[in-house]
Design a protein around this motif. Structure first.
Motif, mmCIF file in Angstrom:
data_model
loop_
_atom_site.group_PDB
_atom_site.id
_atom_site.type_symbol
_atom_site.label_atom_id
_atom_site.label_comp_id
_atom_site.label_asym_id
_atom_site.label_seq_id
_atom_site.Cartn_x
_atom_site.Cartn_y
_atom_site.Cartn_z
ATOM 1 N N THR A 132 0.822 -1.207 0.000
ATOM 2 C CA THR A 132 0.000 0.000 0.000
ATOM 3 C C THR A 132 0.856 1.258 0.000
ATOM 4 O O THR A 132 0.590 2.220 -0.742
ATOM 5 N N GLU A 133 1.881 1.261 0.830
ATOM 6 C CA GLU A 133 2.748 2.437 0.910
ATOM 7 C C GLU A 133 3.477 2.680 -0.413
ATOM 8 O O GLU A 133 3.535 3.812 -0.914
ATOM 9 N N ALA A 167 2.631 1.831 -3.324
ATOM 10 C CA ALA A 167 1.711 2.146 -4.425
ATOM 11 C C ALA A 167 1.126 3.551 -4.300
ATOM 12 O O ALA A 167 0.371 3.979 -5.184
ATOM 13 N N SER A 168 1.448 4.265 -3.223
ATOM 14 C CA SER A 168 0.907 5.608 -3.032
ATOM 15 C C SER A 168 1.592 6.595 -3.979
ATOM 16 O O SER A 168 2.621 6.312 -4.593
ATOM 17 N N GLU A 169 1.026 7.780 -4.079
ATOM 18 C CA GLU A 169 1.557 8.785 -5.008
ATOM 19 C C GLU A 169 2.953 9.230 -4.613
ATOM 20 O O GLU A 169 3.808 9.450 -5.468
ATOM 21 N N GLN A 170 3.200 9.374 -3.346
ATOM 22 C CA GLN A 170 4.516 9.777 -2.870
ATOM 23 C C GLN A 170 4.977 8.792 -1.786
ATOM 24 O O GLN A 170 4.883 9.070 -0.600
ATOM 25 N N PRO A 171 5.447 7.615 -2.217
ATOM 26 C CA PRO A 171 5.834 6.596 -1.229
ATOM 27 C C PRO A 171 7.024 7.041 -0.386
ATOM 28 O O PRO A 171 7.967 7.666 -0.880
#
Length: 546
Positions: free
Chosen positions: A439-440, A442-446
């Protein structure tokens, strides 16, 4: 303090119950066996030797008295037709040959003759062996002989070499009875005494158990737990309303799963259980355990997880990850909203009943598809059952369905920040950590992600290739028991030691830590983090309430 007393009270009660059962079983054994059957004397005869007089020996009483003027007593006895003087002195007892005046000597032939003269059973002589005392005869440590008879009771006869005395008869029923006496007297030295340290300790434990039980009983009475009209706890209220709230300890305040949100101006003070199981920031936000507080109208209450629902899961794919770890991919009957790090409560059929087991999702939220990494628990030994939940799930065939309730749990990612995200895991603890990392990343700003994963050997490294190929993830596998042939040049030891060594070189105020794994590893990691000085509100862990 009260939680510790409850914990200790339970374990002491288990010890005392086990000992009471041992007393009961051994007492029944004594009653059924009877004294004679337990004595080992079933085939022992009380043969009486003929008396000797001074005319039949070379050395008379006068000469013996002159040799031992301070003797308390001098006795002439018949040993298989030979005279023997038994001289009792202040600190010892001597056995003298009445014909030679020398210390008495018993050879194999005489020992055999004496043993057979004391035996009236159906067996024949099996063997004669020299011994130096025996564990079967307490208090006898001298040189002598063991005479084995071939009979139905496996009779053993012990003869003392110094005195030519038949010391004792022993057999199989006696050996069984001896262990029954050890268990009954709690005296494992074989002395059959009630006056020893172990039973003193048991007595003190029983006294403490009684006093602590009275104290806990008084506490429950004061709280109104035995009043049929007492006010219910919030956990009981939600359960009666068929509103799902996770709980694995039945409301004892030890699992920490039944979290609720309290809103209002007059919130109840956090209990000792809540202070031990909840983070300071959770307590400040009004999070409490529903089992710890009575229903009240002074404030508003809502379960922490509002999206909990019952779903039917159908097994779509099964994949063996390691010799003990299986990946199970299910499809939900309806789309399920859950957050990375949460878990489901599976309804496992077992012995005409249904038991609950908790398993975390191992993939990031993906609509209807849920992935679980299950460690199969085999039977650790004969007579010990295997893990019920893990064996049932790992035994499901593709297409099989099972009911589950969820999602539960607050083992979640921290709110947006620029801190390093450190993940420490072992064994099946990889499941929620994998979901969090996916999840982290795959975020926009990992954020920067660092993962230390511990396993016994190379074969137990779960998702190794996948983690090594994941962009943005610093992955360090650690082996605790590297096997010969592993060809391993990576980190070795305990995963928490390696992770803490890395963390010691980092800015502790710039790190969020997530921990999940076996209880021993979890405890050691949390202790190490506390010793390093990592702020408690930067640490998140999942132990499924264990």
């Amino acid at each position: 303090m009260m939680r510790f007393m409850q914990w200790l009270h339970r374990w002491v009660s288990l010890i005392l119950v086990v000992q009471v059962l041992l007393w009961l079983v051994s007492g029944l054994f004594f009653s059924f066996m009877g004294h004679h059957a337990m004595s080992g004397h079933q085939y022992k005869t009380g043969a009486v030797s003929e008396r000797l007089n001074q005319a039949e020996v070379a050395i008379d009483f006068t000469e013996m008295h002159d040799r031992f003027p301070s003797a308390h007593s001098i006795k002439l006895v018949n040993v298989s037709g030979k005279g023997q003087y038994q001289v009792t002195l202040a600190e010892q007892r001597l056995f003298i040959d009445a014909n030679t005046g020398q210390p008495w000597e018993t050879d194999t032939t005489l020992a055999t003759e004496l043993a057979l003269s004391s035996y009236d059973g159906p067996g024949q002589l099996k063997r004669v062996s020299a011994v130096s005392g025996s564990d079967e005869v307490k208090g006898w440590q001298g040189a002598g002989f063991r005479v084995d008879m071939a009979d139905d009771l496996n009779t053993r006869i012990y003869v003392d070499a110094a005195s030519a005395r038949v010391v004792e008869h022993r057999n199989t029923p006696w050996a069984i009875a001896d262990w029954a006496f050890r268990l009954h007297f709690m005296d494992y030295s074989g002395g059959r005494s009630f006056n020893h340290l172990l039973i003193w300790t048991a007595g003190l434990l029983a006294l403490w158990f009684s006093l602590s039980g009275l104290l806990l009983l008084g506490r429950n009475v004061a709280k109104g737990d035995f009043n049929p009209r007492r006010n219910r706890t919030w956990l009981e209220y939600f359960q009666q309303q068929q509103q799902p709230v996770a709980s694995d300890c039945g409301g004892g305040g030890t699992c920490g799963l039944c979290k609720v949100n309290l809103r209002g101006d007059d919130l109840p003070v956090a209990t000792a259980a809540e202070r031990a199981l909840l983070r300071p920031d959770e307590l400040a936000d009004g999070v409490r355990l529903s089992c710890q507080h009575k229903v009240s109208t002074a404030y508003d209450v809502a379960p922490l997880q509002q999206s909990v629902r019952s779903v039917t899961l159908r097994l779509e794919r099964r994949r063996q990850l390691t010799p003990t770890m299986t990946e199970l991919t299910f499809v939900s009957s309806v789309a399920l909203e859950y957050a990375a790090g949460q878990f489901m409560q599976f309804q496992i059929p077992h012995s005409n009943d249904v038991i609950t087991r908790y398993y975390s999702m191992a993939n990031r939220p993906d609509g209807k598809q849920l992935v679980f990494t299950v460690r199969r628990i085999d039977a650790p030994g004969d007579g010990i059952p295997p893990g019920v939940g893990s064996n049932y799930l790992c035994g499901l065939g593709v297409g099989a369905e099972i009911e589950a309730l969820g999602p539960f749990g607050d083992f979640l990612l921290t709110e947006a920040n620029d801190r390093t995200q450190l993940f420490i895991g072992g064994g099946a603890g990889v499941a929620p950590l994998r979901s969090l990392m996916q999840t982290e990343l795959a975020s926009e700003q990992p954020r920067r992600c660092v993962f230390f994963y511990g396993a016994r050997n190379v074969r137990e490294l779960c998702y190794r290739e996948s983690f090594e190929m994941t962009a943005g993830l610093s992955y360090t596998p650690v082996l605790s028991e590297a096997e010969e042939g592993d060809e391993w040049d990576g980190a070795v030891g305990y995963v928490h030691d390696v992770a803490l060594q890395w963390l010691a070189e980092e800015d502790l105020n710039r790190v969020d830590v997530y921990v999940c794994g076996p209880p021993a590893m979890l405890k050691a990691t949390l202790t190490g983090l506390a010793e390093l000085g990592v702020p408690r509100n930067r640490i998140r862990f999942d132990d499924f309430g264990i």
